[in-house]
Design a protein around this motif. Structure first.
Motif, PDB file in Angstrom:
ATOM      1  N   LYS A 180       1.180  -1.085   0.060  1.00  0.00           N
ATOM      2  CA  LYS A 180       0.178   0.271  -0.021  1.00  0.00           C
ATOM      3  C   LYS A 180       0.891   1.206  -0.551  1.00  0.00           C
ATOM      4  CE  LYS A 180      -3.739  -2.561   2.125  1.00  0.00           C
ATOM      5  NZ  LYS A 180      -4.651  -2.077   3.413  1.00  0.00           N
ATOM      6  N   TYR A 181       0.353   2.142  -1.008  1.00  0.00           N
ATOM      7  CA  TYR A 181       1.350   3.389  -0.880  1.00  0.00           C
ATOM      8  C   TYR A 181       1.147   4.040  -0.082  1.00  0.00           C
ATOM      9  CZ  TYR A 181       1.253   8.410  -1.288  1.00  0.00           C
ATOM     10  OH  TYR A 181       2.011   9.820  -1.789  1.00  0.00           O
ATOM     11  N   LEU A 182       2.515   4.830   1.464  1.00  0.00           N
ATOM     12  CA  LEU A 182       2.978   6.034   2.044  1.00  0.00           C
ATOM     13  C   LEU A 182       2.979   6.908   1.698  1.00  0.00           C
ATOM     14  CD1 LEU A 182       5.276   3.250   4.185  1.00  0.00           C
ATOM     15  CD2 LEU A 182       2.768   3.889   4.601  1.00  0.00           C
ATOM     16  N   VAL A 183       4.130   7.372   0.443  1.00  0.00           N
ATOM     17  CA  VAL A 183       4.528   8.154   0.186  1.00  0.00           C
ATOM     18  C   VAL A 183       5.045   8.259  -1.868  1.00  0.00           C
ATOM     19  CG1 VAL A 183       6.622   8.540   0.608  1.00  0.00           C
ATOM     20  CG2 VAL A 183       5.691  11.184   0.443  1.00  0.00           C
ATOM     21  N   ASP A 184       4.988   9.159  -1.953  1.00  0.00           N
ATOM     22  CA  ASP A 184       5.181   9.471  -3.546  1.00  0.00           C
ATOM     23  C   ASP A 184       6.286  10.684  -3.642  1.00  0.00           C
ATOM     24  OD1 ASP A 184       3.146  11.934  -5.971  1.00  0.00           O
ATOM     25  OD2 ASP A 184       2.676  10.971  -3.939  1.00  0.00           O
ATOM     26  N   PHE A 185       7.163  10.677  -4.769  1.00  0.00           N
ATOM     27  CA  PHE A 185       7.703  12.308  -4.856  1.00  0.00           C
ATOM     28  C   PHE A 185       8.809  11.790  -6.069  1.00  0.00           C
ATOM     29  CE2 PHE A 185       9.331   9.008  -1.641  1.00  0.00           C
ATOM     30  CZ  PHE A 185      10.752   8.574  -2.568  1.00  0.00           C
ATOM     31  N   LEU A 186      10.122  13.206  -6.151  1.00  0.00           N
ATOM     32  CA  LEU A 186      10.312  12.725  -7.322  1.00  0.00           C
ATOM     33  C   LEU A 186      11.818  12.987  -7.269  1.00  0.00           C
ATOM     34  CD1 LEU A 186       8.229  15.974  -8.650  1.00  0.00           C
ATOM     35  CD2 LEU A 186       8.169  14.240  -9.949  1.00  0.00           C
ATOM     36  N   VAL A 187      12.580  11.716  -7.686  1.00  0.00           N
ATOM     37  CA  VAL A 187      14.596  11.685  -7.390  1.00  0.00           C
ATOM     38  C   VAL A 187      14.286  12.891  -8.806  1.00  0.00           C
ATOM     39  CG1 VAL A 187      15.844  10.372  -6.869  1.00  0.00           C
ATOM     40  CG2 VAL A 187      14.101   9.847  -6.443  1.00  0.00           C
ATOM     41  N   VAL A 188      15.422  14.058  -7.957  1.00  0.00           N
ATOM     42  CA  VAL A 188      15.411  14.799  -9.558  1.00  0.00           C
ATOM     43  C   VAL A 188      17.319  14.707  -8.867  1.00  0.00           C
ATOM     44  CG1 VAL A 188      15.797  17.040  -9.747  1.00  0.00           C
ATOM     45  CG2 VAL A 188      13.998  15.827  -8.544  1.00  0.00           C
ATOM     46  N   SER A 189      18.319  14.575 -10.479  1.00  0.00           N
ATOM     47  CA  SER A 189      19.339  14.472 -10.160  1.00  0.00           C
ATOM     48  C   SER A 189      19.521  15.580 -11.729  1.00  0.00           C
ATOM     49  CB  SER A 189      19.708  13.685 -10.932  1.00  0.00           C
ATOM     50  OG  SER A 189      21.081  13.602 -11.833  1.00  0.00           O
ATOM     51  N   THR A 190      20.271  17.008 -10.714  1.00  0.00           N
ATOM     52  CA  THR A 190      20.173  17.854 -10.755  1.00  0.00           C
ATOM     53  C   THR A 190      21.885  18.605  -9.916  1.00  0.00           C
ATOM     54  OG1 THR A 190      19.172  19.836 -11.497  1.00  0.00           O
ATOM     55  CG2 THR A 190      19.200  19.424  -9.549  1.00  0.00           C
ATOM     56  N   GLY A 191      22.756  19.252 -11.049  1.00  0.00           N
ATOM     57  CA  GLY A 191      23.680  19.523 -10.711  1.00  0.00           C
ATOM     58  C   GLY A 191      24.529  18.934 -10.111  1.00  0.00           C
ATOM     59  N   GLY A 192      24.438  17.621 -10.686  1.00  0.00           N
ATOM     60  CA  GLY A 192      25.515  16.335  -9.568  1.00  0.00           C
ATOM     61  C   GLY A 192      25.633  16.960  -8.465  1.00  0.00           C
ATOM     62  N   ARG A 193      23.827  16.752  -8.186  1.00  0.00           N
ATOM     63  CA  ARG A 193      23.273  16.386  -6.611  1.00  0.00           C
ATOM     64  C   ARG A 193      22.385  15.694  -6.840  1.00  0.00           C
ATOM     65  NH1 ARG A 193      21.778  22.266  -4.279  1.00  0.00           N
ATOM     66  NH2 ARG A 193      21.549  20.853  -1.707  1.00  0.00           N
ATOM     67  N   TRP A 194      21.741  14.979  -5.766  1.00  0.00           N
ATOM     68  CA  TRP A 194      20.449  14.190  -5.932  1.00  0.00           C
ATOM     69  C   TRP A 194      19.587  15.108  -5.050  1.00  0.00           C
ATOM     70  CZ3 TRP A 194      19.098   8.800  -7.230  1.00  0.00           C
ATOM     71  CH2 TRP A 194      20.475   8.475  -7.875  1.00  0.00           C
ATOM     72  N   LEU A 195      18.189  15.112  -5.357  1.00  0.00           N
ATOM     73  CA  LEU A 195      17.361  15.941  -3.829  1.00  0.00           C
ATOM     74  C   LEU A 195      16.142  15.128  -4.060  1.00  0.00           C
ATOM     75  CD1 LEU A 195      17.885  19.554  -5.636  1.00  0.00           C
ATOM     76  CD2 LEU A 195      18.507  18.401  -3.414  1.00  0.00           C
ATOM     77  N   ILE A 196      15.387  14.919  -2.986  1.00  0.00           N
ATOM     78  CA  ILE A 196      13.818  14.169  -3.431  1.00  0.00           C
ATOM     79  C   ILE A 196      12.864  15.637  -2.912  1.00  0.00           C
ATOM     80  CG2 ILE A 196      11.610  13.077  -1.222  1.00  0.00           C
ATOM     81  CD1 ILE A 196      14.313  11.133  -0.957  1.00  0.00           C
ATOM     82  N   ASP A 197      12.239  15.676  -4.194  1.00  0.00           N
ATOM     83  CA  ASP A 197      11.166  16.402  -3.922  1.00  0.00           C
ATOM     84  C   ASP A 197       9.576  15.959  -3.428  1.00  0.00           C
ATOM     85  OD1 ASP A 197       9.062  18.899  -4.907  1.00  0.00           O
ATOM     86  OD2 ASP A 197       9.546  18.755  -7.063  1.00  0.00           O
ATOM     87  N   VAL A 198       9.251  16.212  -2.236  1.00  0.00           N
ATOM     88  CA  VAL A 198       8.303  16.196  -1.837  1.00  0.00           C
ATOM     89  C   VAL A 198       7.064  17.000  -1.262  1.00  0.00           C
ATOM     90  CG1 VAL A 198       8.612  15.687   0.742  1.00  0.00           C
ATOM     91  CG2 VAL A 198       6.839  13.520  -0.469  1.00  0.00           C
ATOM     92  N   LYS A 199       5.614  16.147  -0.867  1.00  0.00           N
ATOM     93  CA  LYS A 199       5.019  16.928  -0.526  1.00  0.00           C
ATOM     94  C   LYS A 199       5.444  17.445   1.243  1.00  0.00           C
ATOM     95  CE  LYS A 199       0.191  18.269  -0.319  1.00  0.00           C
ATOM     96  NZ  LYS A 199      -1.755  18.095  -0.779  1.00  0.00           N
ATOM     97  N   ASP A 200       5.277  19.372   1.460  1.00  0.00           N
ATOM     98  CA  ASP A 200       5.832  19.343   2.650  1.00  0.00           C
ATOM     99  C   ASP A 200       5.681  18.528   3.696  1.00  0.00           C
ATOM    100  OD1 ASP A 200       3.665  21.421   2.129  1.00  0.00           O
ATOM    101  OD2 ASP A 200       4.692  23.013   2.288  1.00  0.00           O
ATOM    102  N   SER A 201       4.106  18.875   3.568  1.00  0.00           N
ATOM    103  CA  SER A 201       3.505  17.955   5.109  1.00  0.00           C
ATOM    104  C   SER A 201       4.415  16.393   4.843  1.00  0.00           C
ATOM    105  CB  SER A 201       1.969  17.831   4.589  1.00  0.00           C
ATOM    106  OG  SER A 201       1.328  17.643   3.664  1.00  0.00           O
ATOM    107  N   PHE A 202       4.824  15.877   4.242  1.00  0.00           N
ATOM    108  CA  PHE A 202       4.982  14.010   3.863  1.00  0.00           C
ATOM    109  C   PHE A 202       6.399  13.853   4.525  1.00  0.00           C
ATOM    110  CE2 PHE A 202       0.516  13.757   2.932  1.00  0.00           C
ATOM    111  CZ  PHE A 202      -0.050  12.307   2.649  1.00  0.00           C
TER     112      PHE A 202
END
Length: 253
Positions: free
Chosen positions: A51-73
């Motif tokens: 079952k779903y817990l949370v969805d997010f975008l995994v971003v590779s940009t400018g040599g760094r990795w980021l997780i982009d997620v809804k702020d409340s999650f």
């Protein structure tokens, strides 16, 4: 360029030698394409029961990795990642950057949203551009794109019923991840009996209201835009006359 800053997102930076492999073993999508350069992958973290817990975008940009997620999650996601970390060489830290999204010609440094072309581009850092008051809910409804915490409900939603396959949010060849066995079984061994669809609505009704077909429960309404809405429906009852409260509901062709 039509773009706007979005203020309901949180960014989490990933670092450490084990970071890519650590995340790869947890989430529904294949992150290996991000190793080839800048890009975005949409994915989710599931319970062991699928079952779903949370969805997010995994971003590779400018040599760094980021997780982009809804702020409340974000706090819950950080806690869950820390639980799985064990001895892995991976660190998570909040990152302060402007997150902008928009339609039309992308500005320098922007990346295409991987879910659907109708969602345009996203950019991390830099000025956000003009604000044309884009109606993102209308776009989501038109293209049946679920939103965190609305159509995507923790400990309730199954991602295949929410359209993750059509929106490039799950990979069936990547190997194991948390909840993979249940998700694969739903894909290969059963026909989906329920799912997220676009419906037409005539009359007043609130988000979250139940839909009935005759006297039988048939589903639930979610985001509405004009006479269209997203609904989670039982397919075997969707052909019948449906209503939600005093409103009439029918599948949109």
């Amino acid at each position: 360029m039509d773009g706007e800053r979005t203020d309901n997102r949180a960014l989490i930076g990933l670092s450490g030698a084990d970071a890519p492999g650590f995340l790869q073993g947890l989430v529904t999508n294949d992150l290996r394409p991000l190793g080839a350069g800048d890009g975005i992958v949409w994915t989710a973290l599931l319970t062991p029961q699928g079952k779903y817990l949370v969805d997010f975008l995994v971003v590779s940009t400018g040599g760094r990795w980021l997780i982009d997620v809804k702020d409340s999650f974000a706090p819950g996601l950080l806690k869950r990642l820390a639980m799985y970390r064990l001895r892995a060489d991976v660190q998570f830290a909040p990152v302060t950057l402007t997150v902008a999204r928009g339609l039309g010609a992308p500005p320098p440094g922007a990346l295409a949203d991987p879910r659907h072309a109708a969602l345009g581009w996203r950019r991390y850092g830099g000025p956000e551009g003009a604000d044309p008051a884009i109606d993102w809910d209308a776009i989501r409804v038109a293209h049946v794109i679920p939103e965190t915490g609305i159509e995507l409900i923790p400990d309730e939603t199954f991602i295949l019923e929410a359209g993750f396959e059509a929106l490039h949010g799950v990979d069936f060849r990547k190997g194991c991840y948390v909840g993979q066995e249940v998700t694969a079984r739903m894909k290969h061994k059963t026909d989906l009996r329920k799912g997220l669809v676009r419906v037409r609505v005539q009359g007043e009704v609130g988000p979250g209201d139940g839909i009935v077909a005759g006297d039988r429960p048939a589903g639930r309404l979610f985001t509405r835009s004009g006479d269209l809405a997203l609904a989670h429906l039982r397919f075997d009852r969707a052909a019948e006359a449906m209503r939600a409260g005093q409103a009439q509901v029918w599948l949109d062709d």
